[in-house]
Design an enzyme around this catalytic site. Structure first.
Site, mmCIF file in Angstrom:
data_model
loop_
_atom_site.group_PDB
_atom_site.id
_atom_site.type_symbol
_atom_site.label_atom_id
_atom_site.label_comp_id
_atom_site.label_asym_id
_atom_site.label_seq_id
_atom_site.Cartn_x
_atom_site.Cartn_y
_atom_site.Cartn_z
ATOM 1 N N ASP A 32 0.855 -1.193 0.000
ATOM 2 C CA ASP A 32 0.000 0.000 0.000
ATOM 3 C C ASP A 32 0.890 1.243 0.000
ATOM 4 O OD1 ASP A 32 -1.775 2.170 0.860
ATOM 5 O OD2 ASP A 32 -3.173 0.595 1.460
ATOM 6 N N ASN A 88 -13.459 -3.596 3.517
ATOM 7 C CA ASN A 88 -14.561 -2.651 3.691
ATOM 8 C C ASN A 88 -15.495 -2.680 2.479
ATOM 9 O OD1 ASN A 88 -13.244 -1.684 6.053
ATOM 10 N ND2 ASN A 88 -12.004 -0.311 4.808
ATOM 11 N N GLN A 95 -15.020 2.280 2.894
ATOM 12 C CA GLN A 95 -14.472 2.013 1.566
ATOM 13 C C GLN A 95 -14.313 3.327 0.816
ATOM 14 O OE1 GLN A 95 -16.846 -0.600 -0.921
ATOM 15 N NE2 GLN A 95 -15.172 -0.916 -2.369
ATOM 16 N N HIS A 101 -11.038 -4.929 -2.467
ATOM 17 C CA HIS A 101 -9.662 -5.146 -2.040
ATOM 18 C C HIS A 101 -9.646 -5.523 -0.574
ATOM 19 C CE1 HIS A 101 -10.475 -0.861 -1.388
ATOM 20 N NE2 HIS A 101 -9.554 -0.857 -0.446
ATOM 21 N N HIS A 103 -7.151 -5.494 2.887
ATOM 22 C CA HIS A 103 -5.960 -4.947 3.523
ATOM 23 C C HIS A 103 -5.329 -6.024 4.399
ATOM 24 C CE1 HIS A 103 -6.821 -0.618 2.736
ATOM 25 N NE2 HIS A 103 -8.067 -1.072 2.693
#
Length: 136
Positions: A32, A88, A95, A101, A103
């Site tokens: 990230d 999320n 989100q 996606h 995390h």
């Protein structure tokens, strides 16, 4: 299917460079760019799905298996004390990029990453309402 305007579609499919930790035919796992902690990574499907509700169950299952595998590998490599696996769905849930996606957030003792909440309580009335709506 891909969304030509989606940044995560472009990253997942290699159109935008990323620090790739893993890739297969369905997913790319990247570091990230705005990490919550050292090693924070994202699991991105190569197809576009706005959220988990749009994903086929088979692909969602693959995402969670990949999350488990990558989290274990990261925990060993980074010697972190814990791991948040976070996903999320919707603005109300936090989100901000509307491409599914996950995390992977390595946690370190006293790291100050704020992923906690104040627990509420489950009243008998709330419990019965929820059970009646979801039973069956």
């Amino acid at each position: 299917m891909k969304d030509v305007n989606c940044i995560f579609c472009k990253i997942a499919n290699g159109e935008i460079p990323s620090a790739t930790l893993y890739e297969d035919e369905d997913f790319r796992v990247i570091l990230d760019l705005g990490p919550a902690s050292k090693g924070h990574a994202l699991i991105l499907p190569k197809e576009h799905f706005a959220n988990v509700f749009e994903m086929p169950e088979e692909l969602a299952a693959k995402a969670f298996v990949l999350a488990k595998r990558m989290a274990a590998k990261m925990k060993d490599a980074l010697d972190c004390d814990g791991m948040n696996i976070l996903q999320n769905n919707g603005t109300a849930a936090g989100q901000t990029v509307f491409h599914f996606h996950m995390h992977l957030i390595p946690r370190y003792d006293n790291d100050q990453v704020g992923l906690t909440w104040i627990p509420g309580s489950l009243s008998e009335e709330m419990k019965e309402e929820i059970l009646s709506k979801l039973a069956g």
